[in-house]
Design an enzyme around this catalytic site. Structure first.
Site, PDB file in Angstrom:
ATOM      1  N   GLU A   1      -2.785   5.180  -6.758  1.00  0.00           N
ATOM      2  CA  GLU A   1      -3.059   4.664  -5.003  1.00  0.00           C
ATOM      3  C   GLU A   1      -4.639   5.797  -4.267  1.00  0.00           C
ATOM      4  O   GLU A   1      -4.014   5.575  -3.052  1.00  0.00           O
ATOM      5  CB  GLU A   1      -1.597   4.763  -4.411  1.00  0.00           C
ATOM      6  CG  GLU A   1      -1.417   4.816  -5.319  1.00  0.00           C
ATOM      7  CD  GLU A   1       0.648   3.663  -4.662  1.00  0.00           C
ATOM      8  OE1 GLU A   1       1.216   3.083  -4.091  1.00  0.00           O
ATOM      9  OE2 GLU A   1       0.419   5.089  -4.518  1.00  0.00           O
TER      10      GLU A   1
HETATM   11  C1  ACM Z   1       3.008   5.508  -8.179  1.00  0.00           C
HETATM   12  O1  ACM Z   1       4.715   4.900  -7.756  1.00  0.00           O
HETATM   13  N1  ACM Z   1       2.629   5.814  -6.859  1.00  0.00           N
HETATM   14  C2  ACM Z   1       2.487   6.111  -9.402  1.00  0.00           C
END
Ligand code: ACM
Length: 492
Positions: A303
């Site tokens: 992310e």
């Molecule tokens: C994640 O759940 N951001 C790896």
């Protein structure tokens, strides 16, 4: 015979062995790791039975009335973690090529005893172990759980108890998500503000906290005694607001960020263009590697929406190299599969969107092995159903059946058994503030996850499993675990 994870082979025989005040635990050869397993077994059985269960060195001659632990041989099928357990009315014989196999066999022995064996005070008994012959070894080498101690912080005692529960179900990796936007939880002596400032809060604005290096070493040692490898994660280049709040020079604009106590993701990034960023990564990885006997350092990489694609690749190429220079293998979340990987790097698949699968498949093409953590099956922070008090639901509801009834080698076309290192559950803690909430979200999904990682694919079925799981209710209760009484399970 309600063993979880289900062993490779169990043959029931007539009769039973009964623990008594005269039962001894005999180990051969009397080497430290075998003695330690004997001592651990004695400790598990002493409280509820009130028996002394002395651990004694034994010759090779079998001894009636004893539990015998023996190590030796090199059965390639049993491997590093397998064992055989033979119970007759006269004696119990646990044998394994390696100490980890003895440890797993001890867990099986505990589960063959009545649930009251897990009570912390003396119980009336009796203590029968059904006569049987068990031969057992794991399907996957990596069987883990991740706990996010960044969004909310949990102290060493909570962590140790959690490790005991992982061990009971034969998990062997404990991934600690040590840093995120909301908190930095591991002391780094060369960058002290990371914990002093960056560790001072958490989601919702509570006081946060962090592990000193001594705390972390104690966790590592406690886990190692249970054959569990700690996999520490420093999430980078995104999920770094706590670091950016602690050290202004880590941001491209040189401005310190405010501490963050919300739950958004994707807004922070280390500056990939600055030389100091790589000195920072090197210091952090060096100190962490020195405290971590396990092979792996997890670099996160998920992310990173505030990092350009070019900066992402540049940063994680260098970060992987730094991990390697400190003698470790890097692990990265799925997104990292898009960039060139070093040969030792391991990738963790988690995204449910099929459009993102090419990242994992690109890692497979590069020869990486994959940890399977599909969120719709393994994320322990997903609610069970609409009534669940804690958790999120972006990957859907994950009932106990959903968490059990899937196959790691059938998730993605092009990702077969040989590329899969194993599986891992993940408990993110945006909504998890207390130990009883950790319990509730983890149990009883964790035993299903453990079986998915350990037991052979053939012969697993939900209907058979849920009857076995039902018998673990009293065991979990004896441990004091606040487990979810799923309506899918015919609880004992
Ligand atoms: C994640 O759940 N951001 C790896």
């Amino acid at each position: 015979m309600n063993i979880i994870p289900k062993p490779v082979s169990v043959v029931r025989r007539d009769g039973e062995f009964v623990l008594s005040a005269s039962t001894s635990i005999r180990v051969a050869p009397a080497e430290p790791e075998i003695l330690a397993n004997g001592q651990y077994l004695a400790e598990q059985l002493q409280q509820a039975t009130g028996f002394a269960l002395p651990v004694v060195a034994a010759g090779n001659a079998p001894h009636p009335g004893a539990i015998e632990l023996t190590m030796g041989g090199d059965d390639p099928e049993l491997g590093a973690e397998g064992y055989t357990l033979t119970v007759t009315p006269e004696r119990v014989t646990l044998a394994a090529p390696r100490p980890a196999g003895l440890f797993h066999g001890v867990q099986t022995m505990r589960q063959l005893l009545p649930p009251a064996i897990e009570a912390s005070t003396a119980q009336p008994g009796p203590w029968p172990i059904p006569a049987c012959a068990i031969r057992d070894y794991p399907r996957f080498a990596w069987r883990g759980v991740m706990l996010d101690v960044a969004r909310h912080f949990f102290g060493v005692d909570v962590i140790k108890r959690f490790i005991d529960l992982l061990a009971y179900y034969k998990l062997n990796r404990f991934h600690l998500h040590l840093t995120d936007d909301q908190g930095w939880r591991i002391e780094i002596k060369s960058w002290p503000q990371l914990t002093i400032h960056g560790g001072s809060t958490q989601v919702g604005g509570g006081p946060g906290g962090y592990y000193t290096q001594e705390d972390y070493a104690a966790i590592v040692a406690y886990a190692a005694q249970r054959y569990i490898t700690i996999v520490p994660e420093i999430d980078m280049p995104g999920h770094t607001n706590a670091a950016l709040a602690s050290y202004a020079e880590l941001s491209c604009d040189g401005r310190a960020r405010d501490l963050y106590t919300g739950t958004e993701v994707g807004f922070s990034t280390l500056c990939a263009e600055k030389e100091i960023t790589y000195r920072f990564v090197d210091d952090v990885v060096r100190e962490l590697a020195a405290l971590t006997p396990g092979e792996y350092i997890h670099l996160g990489g998920d992310e990173a929406a505030a990092t350009s694609a070019a900066d992402y690749q540049r940063f994680l190429a260098q970060a992987q190299a730094i991990v390697q220079q400190h003698g470790k293998r890097a692990v990265g979340w799925q997104e990292m599969g898009r960039i060139p990987l070093l040969p030792a790097t391991v990738i963790q698949h988690w995204l449910v969107d099929p459009a993102q699968s090419e990242a994992t498949l690109h890692a497979v093409e590069q020869g990486a092995s994959i940890i399977m953590s599909p969120a719709s099956k393994t994320y322990l922070d997903m609610k069970y159903d609409a009534t669940t008090e804690w958790g999120l639901q972006w990957a859907g509801f994950v009932e106990v059946r959903d968490a059990y009834e899937w196959d790691p080698a059938a998730v993605l076309a092009g990702l077969g058994e040989e590329a899969i290192a194993g599986i891992e559950g993940a408990l993110w803690t945006e909504t998890i503030t207390r130990r009883d909430a950790i319990d509730f979200m983890t149990f009883p999904r964790l035993p299903g996850l453990a079986e998915t990682g350990w037991s052979p694919r053939a012969g697993r079925s939900w209907d058979e499993y849920r009857a076995r799981l039902a018998q673990h209710g009293p065991r979990l209760a004896a441990f004091g675990v606040n487990y979810y009484r799923s309506p899918q399970v015919p609880w004992a």
